[in-house]
Motif scaffolding. Structure first.
Motif, PDB file in Angstrom:
ATOM      1  N   PHE A   5      78.298 100.263  48.153  1.00 10.85           N
ATOM      2  CA  PHE A   5      79.605  99.667  47.906  1.00 10.85           C
ATOM      3  C   PHE A   5      80.723 100.628  48.296  1.00 10.85           C
ATOM      4  CE2 PHE A   5      76.568  97.762  45.080  1.00 10.85           C
ATOM      5  CZ  PHE A   5      76.934  96.427  44.992  1.00 10.85           C
ATOM      6  N   VAL A   6      81.837 100.052  48.732  1.00  9.50           N
ATOM      7  CA  VAL A   6      83.072 100.807  48.881  1.00  9.50           C
ATOM      8  C   VAL A   6      84.128 100.104  48.033  1.00  9.50           C
ATOM      9  CG1 VAL A   6      83.647  99.560  51.035  1.00  9.50           C
ATOM     10  CG2 VAL A   6      84.843 101.697  50.447  1.00  9.50           C
ATOM     11  N   THR A   7      84.774 100.857  47.153  1.00 10.32           N
ATOM     12  CA  THR A   7      85.852 100.296  46.350  1.00 10.32           C
ATOM     13  C   THR A   7      87.177 100.664  47.006  1.00 10.32           C
ATOM     14  OG1 THR A   7      86.113 102.224  44.883  1.00 10.32           O
ATOM     15  CG2 THR A   7      84.454 100.585  44.275  1.00 10.32           C
ATOM     16  N   ALA A   8      88.128  99.756  46.962  1.00  9.37           N
ATOM     17  CA  ALA A   8      89.413  99.991  47.604  1.00  9.37           C
ATOM     18  C   ALA A   8      90.526  99.445  46.719  1.00  9.37           C
ATOM     19  CB  ALA A   8      89.458  99.306  48.975  1.00  9.37           C
ATOM     20  N   GLY A   9      91.611 100.194  46.662  1.00 10.60           N
ATOM     21  CA  GLY A   9      92.740  99.747  45.853  1.00 10.60           C
ATOM     22  C   GLY A   9      93.042 100.704  44.716  1.00 10.60           C
ATOM     23  N   THR A  10      93.246 100.150  43.543  1.00  6.94           N
ATOM     24  CA  THR A  10      93.837 100.888  42.440  1.00  6.94           C
ATOM     25  C   THR A  10      92.951 101.996  41.880  1.00  6.94           C
ATOM     26  OG1 THR A  10      94.995  98.868  41.808  1.00  6.94           O
ATOM     27  CG2 THR A  10      94.960 100.643  40.203  1.00  6.94           C
ATOM     28  N   TRP A  11      93.452 103.222  41.975  1.00  9.79           N
ATOM     29  CA  TRP A  11      92.955 104.375  41.222  1.00  9.79           C
ATOM     30  C   TRP A  11      94.130 104.841  40.361  1.00  9.79           C
ATOM     31  CZ3 TRP A  11      88.678 107.864  40.999  1.00  9.79           C
ATOM     32  CH2 TRP A  11      87.545 107.447  41.718  1.00  9.79           C
ATOM     33  N   CYS A  12      93.962 104.851  39.080  1.00  8.56           N
ATOM     34  CA  CYS A  12      95.031 105.301  38.198  1.00  8.56           C
ATOM     35  C   CYS A  12      94.435 106.113  37.061  1.00  8.56           C
ATOM     36  CB  CYS A  12      95.844 104.123  37.661  1.00  8.56           C
ATOM     37  SG  CYS A  12      94.942 103.040  36.526  1.00  8.56           S
ATOM     38  N   VAL A  13      95.292 106.791  36.327  1.00 10.31           N
ATOM     39  CA  VAL A  13      94.870 107.494  35.120  1.00 10.31           C
ATOM     40  C   VAL A  13      95.175 106.598  33.933  1.00 10.31           C
ATOM     41  CG1 VAL A  13      95.242 109.492  33.624  1.00 10.31           C
ATOM     42  CG2 VAL A  13      95.215 109.777  36.109  1.00 10.31           C
ATOM     43  N   ASP A  14      94.158 106.338  33.122  1.00 14.53           N
ATOM     44  CA  ASP A  14      94.340 105.589  31.883  1.00 14.53           C
ATOM     45  C   ASP A  14      94.549 106.562  30.735  1.00 14.53           C
ATOM     46  OD1 ASP A  14      94.061 103.132  33.036  1.00 14.53           O
ATOM     47  OD2 ASP A  14      92.066 102.715  32.248  1.00 14.53           O
ATOM     48  N   ARG A  15      95.657 106.409  30.038  1.00 17.13           N
ATOM     49  CA  ARG A  15      95.821 107.120  28.773  1.00 17.13           C
ATOM     50  C   ARG A  15      95.423 106.124  27.683  1.00 17.13           C
ATOM     51  NH1 ARG A  15     101.561 110.051  30.003  1.00 17.13           N
ATOM     52  NH2 ARG A  15     102.301 107.922  29.755  1.00 17.13           N
ATOM     53  N   ASN A  16      94.185 106.241  27.232  1.00 15.73           N
ATOM     54  CA  ASN A  16      93.658 105.322  26.226  1.00 15.73           C
ATOM     55  C   ASN A  16      94.148 105.758  24.846  1.00 15.73           C
ATOM     56  OD1 ASN A  16      92.033 103.629  27.990  1.00 15.73           O
ATOM     57  ND2 ASN A  16      90.766 105.442  28.278  1.00 15.73           N
ATOM     58  N   ILE A  17      95.038 104.975  24.278  1.00 15.85           N
ATOM     59  CA  ILE A  17      95.708 105.333  23.031  1.00 15.85           C
ATOM     60  C   ILE A  17      95.270 104.348  21.946  1.00 15.85           C
ATOM     61  CG2 ILE A  17      97.938 105.721  21.917  1.00 15.85           C
ATOM     62  CD1 ILE A  17      99.097 105.990  24.808  1.00 15.85           C
TER      63      ILE A  17
END
Length: 335
Positions: A5-17
């Motif tokens: 698989f190749v994933t494309a698009g959103t990479w973000c940092v989640d601040r899980n609060i």
């Protein structure tokens, strides 16, 4: 032969609060815990796939910032053995960040986004001739300024990226983010003719079809089936899968219709739903990749999602495919 698989698009940092409860306006909530994790469809699906099967080849492409948050995401890709040669970096904006507030009272989550590099991402950041993956997993439309707009002769940049993938010989899958129904239709409809599969939730399929599939938090399974069949007819997909709390439905081009109940996870083990949709998509797509039946692929999707629910993070409690299915058998399946 293409594999992986190749994933494309959103990479973000989640601040899980984690908060004690989600407050009404002008009221307060007490923060119980804050955890940093990778987030977005590009990150979550890629990590989930490597956790389900450490031998599965996974590539990723996208755009992140040049600062500390970008370094954090690079570290995650490297930790899980994800090929990040197509993950671009820029100093022109910060890495996309999502504050994911999880209510300890209900387990439900509320996302607040800082867009950052999401506004700068374009189809020019993608080149699928550089990997030998079989399947592209693409997302998230609706929260990327330039990708959501027209690109050349295409209705939006997502269509352009899907065209690139098809030209390179990849199968394509698309993932949405919950948002206004009209925006989901506007961005999503032009993409449907360029997809091989579509895996979405009950609200998103309703938005695409213009049907009411969820009422007061309760999913109408008949409406989900009807919406899935209508959306299938709009595009080139071989199948449409729709997941929700009670189960998942699958409709295929040959007319097969399948329902699979979800896992009856124990309440004491349920910590948060953040990333569960990505885990379902990864489990389901893994089953398809390995030639499983549609029903068995749905079961693994549910099993991976249930394993994910044991943490407020997006992927840390997803296990191997075999272990997820064994865990599901321990909990049992809904009626």
């Amino acid at each position: 032969m293409r594999k992986g698989f190749v994933t494309a698009g959103t990479w973000c940092v989640d601040r899980n609060i984690t908060v004690d409860q989600w407050p009404k306006e002008d009221m307060i909530a007490a923060v119980q815990k804050v955890e940093l994790a990778g987030g977005g469809s590009g990150c979550n699906f890629a990590v989930d796939m490597r956790r389900l099967d450490p031998d599965m080849p996974v590539w990723t492409q996208g755009l992140i910032g040049a600062g500390e948050m970008g370094d954090f995401l690079i570290g995650i890709a490297d930790e899980y053995g994800i090929d990040r040669s197509g993950l671009h970096r820029t100093a022109d904006a910060q890495t996309q960040v999502t504050d994911a507030y999880v209510s300890a009272q209900t387990g439900r989550r509320t996302h607040i986004l800082f867009f950052g590099v999401a506004d700068l991402m374009t189809p020019d950041h993608y080149d699928f001739w550089t990997c030998s993956a079989r399947v592209l997993h693409l997302g998230l439309p609706g929260i990327h300024k330039q990708m959501d707009a027209a690109w050349g002769d295409d209705a939006n940049g997502w269509v352009t990226v899907l065209r690139k993938a098809k030209a390179a010989g990849l199968k394509t899958n698309f993932e949405f983010v919950v948002g206004p129904e009209e925006k989901i239709r506007k961005v999503g409809h032009p993409c449907l003719p360029h997809l091989d599969t579509l895996v979405v939730n009950d609200f998103e399929i309703g938005a695409l079809a213009g049907r009411k599939t969820v009422e007061d938090g309760v999913t109408d399974r008949d409406q989900v089936f009807a919406a899935a069949k209508e959306v299938l007819a709009m595009g080139a997909m071989e199948l449409v899968a729709v997941h929700f709390t009670q189960g998942a439905v699958l409709v295929t081009r040959d007319g097969t219709e399948t329902f699979q109940p979800s896992v009856r996870i124990a309440d004491k083990d349920r910590k948060g739903a953040n990333g569960a949709g990505d885990a379902f998509a990864a489990g389901f797509q893994y089953g398809l990749h390995e030639g499983w039946t549609g029903q068995d692929a749905l079961k693994l999707g549910h099993a991976a999602a249930a394993a994910c629910l044991r943490s407020v993070g997006t992927y840390t409690t997803v296990e191997t495919a075999a272990d997820c299915l064994a865990l599901a058998q321990t909990w049992g399946w809904r009626e």
